[in-house]
Design a protein around this motif. Structure first.
Motif, PDB file in Angstrom:
ATOM      1  N   SER A 204       0.826  -1.206   0.000  1.00 51.48           N
ATOM      2  CA  SER A 204       0.000   0.000   0.000  1.00 51.48           C
ATOM      3  C   SER A 204       0.862   1.259   0.000  1.00 51.48           C
ATOM      4  O   SER A 204       0.493   2.273  -0.609  1.00 51.48           O
ATOM      5  CB  SER A 204      -0.940  -0.004   1.207  1.00 51.48           C
ATOM      6  OG  SER A 204      -0.223   0.159   2.416  1.00 51.48           O
ATOM      7  N   VAL A 272     -15.062  -9.824  -0.426  1.00 47.01           N
ATOM      8  CA  VAL A 272     -14.923  -8.866  -1.534  1.00 47.01           C
ATOM      9  C   VAL A 272     -15.941  -7.740  -1.396  1.00 47.01           C
ATOM     10  O   VAL A 272     -15.623  -6.553  -1.573  1.00 47.01           O
ATOM     11  CB  VAL A 272     -15.088  -9.584  -2.885  1.00 47.01           C
ATOM     12  CG1 VAL A 272     -15.165  -8.564  -4.025  1.00 47.01           C
ATOM     13  CG2 VAL A 272     -13.937 -10.543  -3.119  1.00 47.01           C
ATOM     14  N   SER A 275     -14.998  -5.385   1.614  1.00 41.80           N
ATOM     15  CA  SER A 275     -13.875  -4.499   1.296  1.00 41.80           C
ATOM     16  C   SER A 275     -14.269  -3.480   0.234  1.00 41.80           C
ATOM     17  O   SER A 275     -13.856  -2.317   0.284  1.00 41.80           O
ATOM     18  CB  SER A 275     -12.674  -5.318   0.816  1.00 41.80           C
ATOM     19  OG  SER A 275     -12.991  -6.011  -0.382  1.00 41.80           O
ATOM     20  N   GLY A 276     -15.095  -3.914  -0.724  1.00 45.43           N
ATOM     21  CA  GLY A 276     -15.564  -2.976  -1.729  1.00 45.43           C
ATOM     22  C   GLY A 276     -16.413  -1.876  -1.127  1.00 45.43           C
ATOM     23  O   GLY A 276     -16.345  -0.717  -1.558  1.00 45.43           O
ATOM     24  N   ALA A 279     -13.980   0.531   0.624  1.00 44.76           N
ATOM     25  CA  ALA A 279     -13.255   1.324  -0.371  1.00 44.76           C
ATOM     26  C   ALA A 279     -14.166   2.357  -1.030  1.00 44.76           C
ATOM     27  O   ALA A 279     -13.782   3.514  -1.222  1.00 44.76           O
ATOM     28  CB  ALA A 279     -12.645   0.400  -1.425  1.00 44.76           C
ATOM     29  N   ALA A 301      -8.644   3.857   0.913  1.00 42.88           N
ATOM     30  CA  ALA A 301      -9.143   2.833  -0.006  1.00 42.88           C
ATOM     31  C   ALA A 301      -8.013   1.946  -0.511  1.00 42.88           C
ATOM     32  O   ALA A 301      -8.177   0.721  -0.647  1.00 42.88           O
ATOM     33  CB  ALA A 301      -9.871   3.503  -1.173  1.00 42.88           C
ATOM     34  N   VAL A 302      -6.867   2.543  -0.796  1.00 42.67           N
ATOM     35  CA  VAL A 302      -5.703   1.760  -1.233  1.00 42.67           C
ATOM     36  C   VAL A 302      -5.307   0.752  -0.153  1.00 42.67           C
ATOM     37  O   VAL A 302      -5.018  -0.418  -0.441  1.00 42.67           O
ATOM     38  CB  VAL A 302      -4.523   2.698  -1.559  1.00 42.67           C
ATOM     39  CG1 VAL A 302      -3.200   1.934  -1.566  1.00 42.67           C
ATOM     40  CG2 VAL A 302      -4.744   3.364  -2.900  1.00 42.67           C
ATOM     41  N   LEU A 305      -7.903  -2.132  -0.141  1.00 42.48           N
ATOM     42  CA  LEU A 305      -7.824  -2.987  -1.327  1.00 42.48           C
ATOM     43  C   LEU A 305      -6.540  -3.806  -1.354  1.00 42.48           C
ATOM     44  O   LEU A 305      -6.542  -4.969  -1.783  1.00 42.48           O
ATOM     45  CB  LEU A 305      -7.945  -2.132  -2.587  1.00 42.48           C
ATOM     46  CG  LEU A 305      -9.314  -1.455  -2.770  1.00 42.48           C
ATOM     47  CD1 LEU A 305      -9.314  -0.572  -4.015  1.00 42.48           C
ATOM     48  CD2 LEU A 305     -10.421  -2.490  -2.863  1.00 42.48           C
ATOM     49  N   CYS A 306      -5.429  -3.216  -0.897  1.00 40.06           N
ATOM     50  CA  CYS A 306      -4.187  -3.993  -0.811  1.00 40.06           C
ATOM     51  C   CYS A 306      -4.331  -5.118   0.213  1.00 40.06           C
ATOM     52  O   CYS A 306      -3.841  -6.237   0.002  1.00 40.06           O
ATOM     53  CB  CYS A 306      -3.018  -3.081  -0.443  1.00 40.06           C
ATOM     54  SG  CYS A 306      -2.459  -2.002  -1.788  1.00 40.06           S
ATOM     55  N   LEU A 308      -7.139  -6.594   0.951  1.00 37.26           N
ATOM     56  CA  LEU A 308      -8.016  -7.589   0.324  1.00 37.26           C
ATOM     57  C   LEU A 308      -7.235  -8.506  -0.609  1.00 37.26           C
ATOM     58  O   LEU A 308      -7.359  -9.739  -0.534  1.00 37.26           O
ATOM     59  CB  LEU A 308      -9.114  -6.866  -0.457  1.00 37.26           C
ATOM     60  CG  LEU A 308      -9.988  -7.755  -1.349  1.00 37.26           C
ATOM     61  CD1 LEU A 308     -10.877  -8.650  -0.509  1.00 37.26           C
ATOM     62  CD2 LEU A 308     -10.821  -6.906  -2.313  1.00 37.26           C
ATOM     63  N   VAL A 309      -6.446  -7.914  -1.493  1.00 34.04           N
ATOM     64  CA  VAL A 309      -5.689  -8.717  -2.458  1.00 34.04           C
ATOM     65  C   VAL A 309      -4.739  -9.670  -1.740  1.00 34.04           C
ATOM     66  O   VAL A 309      -4.623 -10.854  -2.094  1.00 34.04           O
ATOM     67  CB  VAL A 309      -4.917  -7.792  -3.418  1.00 34.04           C
ATOM     68  CG1 VAL A 309      -3.972  -8.603  -4.295  1.00 34.04           C
ATOM     69  CG2 VAL A 309      -5.886  -6.994  -4.281  1.00 34.04           C
TER      70      VAL A 309
END
Length: 689
Positions: A204, A272, A275-276, A279, A301-302, A305-306, A308-309
């Motif tokens: 991130s 998903v 986290s969405g 974000a 948000a970054v 999402l990082c 989450l991935v």
């Protein structure tokens, strides 16, 4: 496949490494990085940077002795100011201003040397402090010498933000590690999510640096600190859900790889979606006019999402490679059954199931009563009240406020078009509440005018003078700025951002919930619940900020930021619960039993996730800035309320009370078709004798 993912992550980290290390280089904590984008005070700060010599750094040297300054004290002050003038580049020769009681002497000093470079500004401030605190300049016991003013405040704040990164990261890691050890009771398992969260945080940082270089996204100490909190807090939440489902599947599936595939199919959509939602809620901050809020949105948000991935790829790969032994000593054997014991959440569900409407009404009344405490929140936070400790600049301002109650000690900066500067200067001097005004630097287009108000800094009298100045000078195309004007603009802009951003956040979150749950009532229920949690959290803050913490004010951005975080993060747990409930309903269960099953199976995971997330935000309460303490407290309290009251009792009770209506207008809201009745003329079966 797991080894391929691990190899890809090694390559990703190798690429992100050089960029992650540069994030600190682009972190900025100047006033313009926090101010409203279009406010007068922001325009003043930007134009000052382009004037000859760059942005002005204004300081006030404060000499004070209880009982009155002596002749030797005044001589020492004059000598030190002369030495300072010879050592640094000052705009004008400083003139001392004595207080009426003779106890204090202040010297306003200003330099244009630092320009826009924070390091040079801090160097100037520290040089001034070195000169006036030099041993050979001491005048004996009893004389205090302090450096105040906007430049000193900015330097002290910058030092605090710079010092946050290390302690914030280490404390967050330690808190998450302790909680994971307690949750998993395994000597190895706790380390896997923690390592993955650390990798996500590193990624991130690289992505945040890329956003800054590509789009000019503001990176401040506050936004980068919040990003770290979100990576570890939200990332650990996702890990808890995935590991819990993986443990379930390991009892039903023999191969760890197949068990992980089944686990991700089961809980992946919820992770998903959650986290969405977070974000999307944070990206809505891009609609804010306040630079600090608008910059925090993309960085937050970054981080999510990082996380989450990493949790959907790196965590499963590591768990599969390590196999069942990672759970030692509580290894889930293939074909085994989990111990059947009545859990706390099963008991809570049973109690809610007996009288759901009563529980729902009582909880709603409790949250409403707590929300009333928000009316007790202290007023807007002033600059001198923004530190939990008292740096030199704050001590100087307190001394000035006591010694000069009858006049302003902090100049108001006016930037006027050069061809109308004389008219602006005359108009400024004629404004009621202005003690004096002097023409300053000038460029071909703009001229700077320094105005001193009669009222004390950030007092009601000075605020009225500021507003009159703006009304009087607006026809000349002039801008009115300076520290006090900045605080006024912060308050006004936060009020505007609340009106604009809050509806956008609510609409975005509601849309995601409708798509995920295929219903309208359930999303509205979840949204109403998190808004109620936000109100109750602010109410609790109102009851403790002043009486318990001793805070003299509330950060103007607290309402908006806490709303975005609590709505987005709170819906997370609602998604976990409702998604599992929907699974049970799709499998044929009625809504009531499905709600109780969802609470029993996910309650422990949600509680663990809530504790981790609350603890990570609670780390902010140990930071030296009041605005961070306030934000961390409100979010931590809100997450705990959401986890142990709203999610377990109120949402479950509402689902039980509404029944299938909770899924309206989706297909699950309709009663199942009855089996066909036997035909009337069917022959009757006769039992053989």
């Amino acid at each position: 496949m797991p080894w391929v993912l691990l190899g890809l992550w090694v390559a990703v980290l190798a690429l992100a490494g050089p960029f992650a290390g540069k994030l600190g280089d682009v972190q900025r904590d100047r006033a313009v990085d926090y101010l409203p984008a279009n406010a007068d005070s922001t325009q003043v700060a930007k134009i000052q940077e382009r004037l000859p010599g760059g942005e002005t750094t204004e300081l006030v040297l404060v000499y004070h002795r209880d009982g009155g300054l002596t002749a030797a004290d005044r001589g020492t002050a004059a000598d030190q100011v002369a030495a300072l003038d010879a050592r640094t580049k000052l705009v004008d020769t400083p003139q001392g201003v004595p207080s009426q009681d003779g106890s204090t002497l202040m010297y306003p000093v200003a330099s244009t040397g630092p320009g826009t470079d924070e390091e040079l500004r801090d160097t100037f401030v520290n040089d001034v402090r070195d000169v006036i605190k030099a041993p050979d300049g001491a005048a004996g016991d009893g004389l205090s010498v302090e450096v105040g003013g906007s430049g000193a405040l900015a330097t002290d704040a910058s030092e605090v933000y710079t010092s946050l990164d290390g302690p914030l990261l280490y404390t967050t890691v330690a808190v998450v590690a302790v909680l994971l050890i307690l949750i998993y009771r395994s000597p190895l398992l706790w380390l896997v999510p923690l390592v993955v969260a650390g990798v996500a945080n590193f990624l991130s940082m690289g992505v945040a640096y890329g956003l800054n270089q590509a789009f000019g996204t503001t990176v401040s100490g506050q936004s980068s600190g919040i990003m770290t909190i979100l990576v570890f807090g939200a990332g650990t939440d996702y890990a808890l859900l995935i590991v819990s489902r993986y443990r379930e599947e390991l009892r039903r599936v023999e191969r760890p790889y197949d068990a992980m595939v089944a686990a991700l199919r089961g809980c992946g959509p919820a992770v998903v979606a959650s986290s969405g939602t977070v974000a999307a809620g944070l990206f809505c901050l891009l609609a804010a006019d306040l630079n600090s809020s608008r910059g925090m949105g993309p960085l937050g948000a970054v981080g999510v999402l990082c996380a989450l991935v990493a949790m959907l790829t790196l965590l499963p790969a590591l768990l599969v490679v390590l196999g069942r032994r990672v759970f030692w000593p509580l290894v889930p054997a293939f074909g085994s059954e989990a111990k059947k014991r009545k859990s706390l959440f099963q008991s809570m569900g049973s109690s809610a199931g007996r009288r759901p409407r009563t529980v729902l009404a009582a909880g709603a009344v409790l949250l409403a009563a707590l929300a009333l405490g928000a009316f007790a929140l202290p007023g807007n936070l002033k600059q001198e009240d923004s530190f939990t400790s008292k740096p030199d600049s704050i001590a100087a301002m307190e001394t000035l406020a006591a010694a000069y109650p009858e006049r302003g000690t902090q100049p108001i900066s006016v930037i006027a078009p050069t061809d109308r500067a004389d008219k602006a200067l005359a108009d400024a001097r004629a404004v009621p509440g202005v003690d004096g005004a002097e023409r300053g630097r000038s460029s071909g287009q703009w001229t700077e005018i320094s105005v001193v108000a009669k009222g004390a800094p950030q007092s009601a009298a000075e605020t009225a003078t500021l507003e009159r100045l703006r009304d009087r000078l607006d026809p000349q195309g002039a801008y009115v700025g300076g520290p006090s004007a900045e605080q006024l603009d912060l308050k006004d802009t936060n009020r505007r951002d609340m009106r604009v951003v809050v509806p956008i956040v609510l609409a975005a979150v509601l849309l995601i919930l409708v798509v995920l749950l295929r219903a309208l009532v359930a999303p509205l229920l979840l949204l109403l619940a998190v808004v109620a949690v936000w109100g109750a959290s602010l109410g609790i803050a109102g009851l403790v900020f002043g009486p318990v913490f001793g805070f003299e004010g509330t950060d103007p951005g607290l309402g908006l930021l806490s709303f975005c975080f609590l709505v987005a993060l709170g819906v997370d747990y609602g998604i976990f619960l409702m998604h599992r409930m929907r699974e049970e309903c799709l499998a044929g269960a009625e809504t009531g039993p499905a709600a109780l099953t969802a609470l029993r199976t996910t309650g422990g995971v949600i509680a663990s996730a809530g504790l981790v997330l609350a603890a990570t935000f609670a780390v902010l309460t140990n930071m030296p800035l009041v605005q961070l303490v306030e934000l961390g407290f409100v979010i931590a309290v809100g997450v705990l309320l959401d986890t142990f009251l709203v999610r377990t009792y109120l949402v479950t009770s509402a689902s039980l009370a509404l029944g299938r209506k909770v899924w309206w207008p989706g297909p699950l809201s309709k009663a199942p078709a009855l089996p066909p009745a036997p035909e009337a003329d069917a022959p009757e079966l006769v039992r053989a004798p």
